[in-house]
Design an enzyme around this catalytic site. Sequence first.
Site, short mmCIF file in Angstrom:
data_model
loop_
_atom_site.label_atom_id
_atom_site.label_comp_id
_atom_site.label_asym_id
_atom_site.label_seq_id
_atom_site.Cartn_x
_atom_site.Cartn_y
_atom_site.Cartn_z
CG ASP A 1 -2.05 -0.92 1.14
OD1 ASP A 1 -2.40 -1.26 0.01
OD2 ASP A 1 -2.62 -1.30 2.17
CG ASP B 1 -4.34 -0.04 5.93
OD1 ASP B 1 -5.19 -0.31 5.07
OD2 ASP B 1 -3.72 1.03 5.95
CG ASP C 1 -6.30 -3.85 2.07
OD1 ASP C 1 -6.53 -3.67 0.86
OD2 ASP C 1 -5.92 -2.95 2.83
#
Length: 1052
Positions: A423, A719, A723
């Site tokens: 990310d 997070d 996801d």
Amino acid sequence: MVKEIQPYDVGIMLHSINTISLTNAKKRWRRAYFTIYFSNTMVSIAKNALSKSLIDPSYSVIEIFPQLVVPKGGINEVPDHLSDIDQTVLIDTLKNKDLKTLGKLNGVKGLAEVLDTNLDHGINGQDLEKRKSLFGSNTYIKHPLKGLFYFVYEAFKDVTIIILMGCAVLSLGFGIKEDGIKEGWYEGGSILLAVFLVIAVSAISNFRQEKQFDNLSKIIILNIGDQIPADGLFIDGHSLLIDESSVTGESEHIEVNSVTNPFLFSGSKVADGHSRMLVLSVGMNTAWGKMMSSITGNENTEETPLQARLNKLTSSIGKVGLAVAFLVLFVMLVRYFTGHSEDENGNREYNGKRTSVNEILDSVTGIFSAAVTIVVVAIPEGLPLAVTLTLAYSMKRMMKDQAMVRKLSACETMGSATVICTDKTGTLTMNQMTVTKFWLGLEHIEKQCLSNVIVDKVLELIHQGVGLNTTGTVFFSGTVPEYSGSPTEKAILSWAVVDMDMDMEKLKQSSTVLHVETFNSKKKRSGVLIRRNDDNTVHVHWKGAAEMVLEMCTSYYERDGCVKVIDNDTRTQLENVIKGMAASSLRCIAFALKQVHSESLTEEGLTLLGIVGLKDPCRPGAKKAIDTCRSAGVAVKMITGDNVFTAKAIATECGILEPGQEVCEGEVVEGVEFRNYTDEERMLKVDTIRVMARSSPFDKLLMVQCLKRKGHVVAVTGDGTNDAPALKEADIGLSMGIQGTEVAKQSSDIVILDDDIASVSTVLMWGRCVYNNIQKFIQFQLTVNVAALVINFIAAVTSGSVPLTAVQLLWVNLIMDTLGALALATERPTNELLNKPPVGRVEPLITNIMWRNLCAQSLFQIIVLLTFQFKGKAIFNVNERVKDTIIFNTFVLCQVFNEFNSRKLEKRNIFKGIHKNRLFLGIIGMTIVLQIVMVELLKKFADTERLNGLQWGICIAVAALSWPIGWKPEKVFNIEEWYESWSSRRNKARRKASLLQIKKDEKEYKRSKPRVGSVEEDAADVGFLSEEEDVVIDYDNLHLAFDPEKSPKFNC
């Protein structure tokens, strides 16, 4: 006292009136009553019909907002029709945000009636327990922790353990039959003890790991605002903004209202405003509950790369051991029954009919016992225990490096990783927005000059646009200002207060807010309508995405207060300013206003106040961490929801894209482009992609699946709740300990406690260290097994007895190897590990270098110990029992010295850094002490005799030769050289066949009479020759013209 007449009493009275005596007025009252009565009856029938259309008695609905006040005339029982309501209809309406279905149910009010819920007071508190028993409570059903016996059972399923259990039973039977119960249990009991030790350590280690993460999952992360406890609908409220980032991954706040978006989901947080909520789904029926259930209920049973390799290795060793054992059994039985075996006195053991049945049974039992010993030799009993100890030790050390391992296997899998998908926000960046640039019209204003160069009029308008059009707040803790709100809001407020001297309290007192339009994720802007208290004028202020606010503007302010028209050239210049800031990884927010005469939020003819550029700075160690991963041969791909310009800028700053170089086609794509590829296109382009912008969670999952199909070992960071699928799908899921949601942590294998990409590179180094340490131990263990297997096999076939007993071999394989595994596991990771390419998914566990080291040491031990076996009594002038003890002692001491060799698989300086590893030295010392005890004190149990000083010295001197052999093993046994020689011969044969084919085609070339140079060009086109080479083609000797050594494609 006047009695209060209830509506029911009025109905009875009107029903009982004699119509003959009624006046016209009374008749009208009576007709009105019947009309109302009939209407209420029809509503009730409709309500019952609706409730019967929702049928499934197994699910619950309904608890409402907190106040449980019984309404006047309220019910005292749970209505029967509630048990007929179909919870799935309500769940699907929420999940799909289905306004159409909600409308058919007459909206929130209609649903409340069906659920017998009062929108003002909630449900009847007296029936709360009955509703709980009928529908359940708003609690998440956690899957129970796996108990210790579960892990014991799992350990029993290991093939190695099963084989050892079988050997233990056979050994017990044969031992008791041959030597009686007093001494016959030694070997079988030792094997059982070994099995128990392996199972106990493995099960306890896994059980402690399970409890450790259970403690972590109870940590509560506090954020600004309330967390929504269930799924439901918006009833009423004001300026409700919801942070759904933990559920959807979108960082922008969502406006919730009763018209366009009344849906509220558990796990989300209230960012601004207030509301009342009708709860439709609780506990396991909420979106969050279903996600958690799917994650914790479906364990990923896919083997890790190391598990697959170890299982293959163990299976191969087991097959070899069983084959050798059956061969030994066959040969020894043939030797016995053909009269070629002798007893201790040199007499023939089998004499046909003269040999009694008991004597035959005793001899055959001894032969079977020898075969079982061969199996015990072959099976690496210490291998499962050694792997568990290595992983457990590494897991404990990794915790200090900000990585909490949830699954032991993840330690080694990370060492095999070939790709990391990461990310941006919070991982590569700090997740701390700050204003770094400000443009007033076409002029860039430096941060330190804001208050000095901008006229007061414009400054005041900017204060209004920032301070009144915001969902954040400013409050002072003493003299230090503190801010609340989203990261963007906090950054803009901080900039206005610190750099532009904005006084929030004074600003609020100077104006009155008339209307607010909260931020909308589609329009990407928010607006406020205010009336200034000093001159009673009305102004509308807008704030939002710079390119969208600019479209609403027709003029702009300059710093001296002048207003200028935005013509085509000016608009182009302003658009270039926005693009330039975006290319510098800045988020662009614009402010605009207009004085209006009506109380409406107009969106046309605005005047641009200014444009700010906000930056979420990269983490200090991000670039170094990514460079480290790249030098280790691991590709890093960034997957983000930001636009392409910002994504490219951040990727360049972090080192994912090279600065100053033009981005190649296909390296940066958008999520919609990636998902619209065909399967073939995705598989072709996925390796090229380095940045994916404007991506969704589905895009991330799709990329992980493509990479795994191409053979990559994939690590993914995440997070958010959204996801979770990608984290589960990846070989290694890395969740964030600070920003990560509970769902993300439950889906992951490793939790990065500080959310830093630098910790990811540390985990990579630890993973390689674990893999390397396991390789070291496997080399060490297999040296023991190969040497012992060959020695016992040759001795059993030639003499009918084995020099190394099952107890002695278990001592070496279990106690020594376990200590050896612990010693090798304590080797700390070094930067040298990151200079090698990743092992990936298909590379062999035992490398050529390991085979070279293993064969060299095994060959040395086999030669020495077989010499002792056949000539030992004459060399040392000792009896058979002392000779076997010398063999056993030398064999053990060889492993002690070889343990030093195993510290370095490739480099020969085996003592480098050894003074820092006190645990290794301590274990070596402990092993030597235990060996002395085994030889000198446990004579009966270990079947040994005491040795004198000279004999000990000889054992040590012979074993010490392992060191020089370890320094130059390539001179003893060079697998690589043999392989290269064989490969060279194979390639020559292929080239010869190719040249013969060219000879056959030579006449065709001559007949075609090619123009000069055509053959050269054709050869260069297919890669036979390089274009730079000056080659002359001799058509008469064409087969000699091509030099195979210069033509790689030709060689193939």
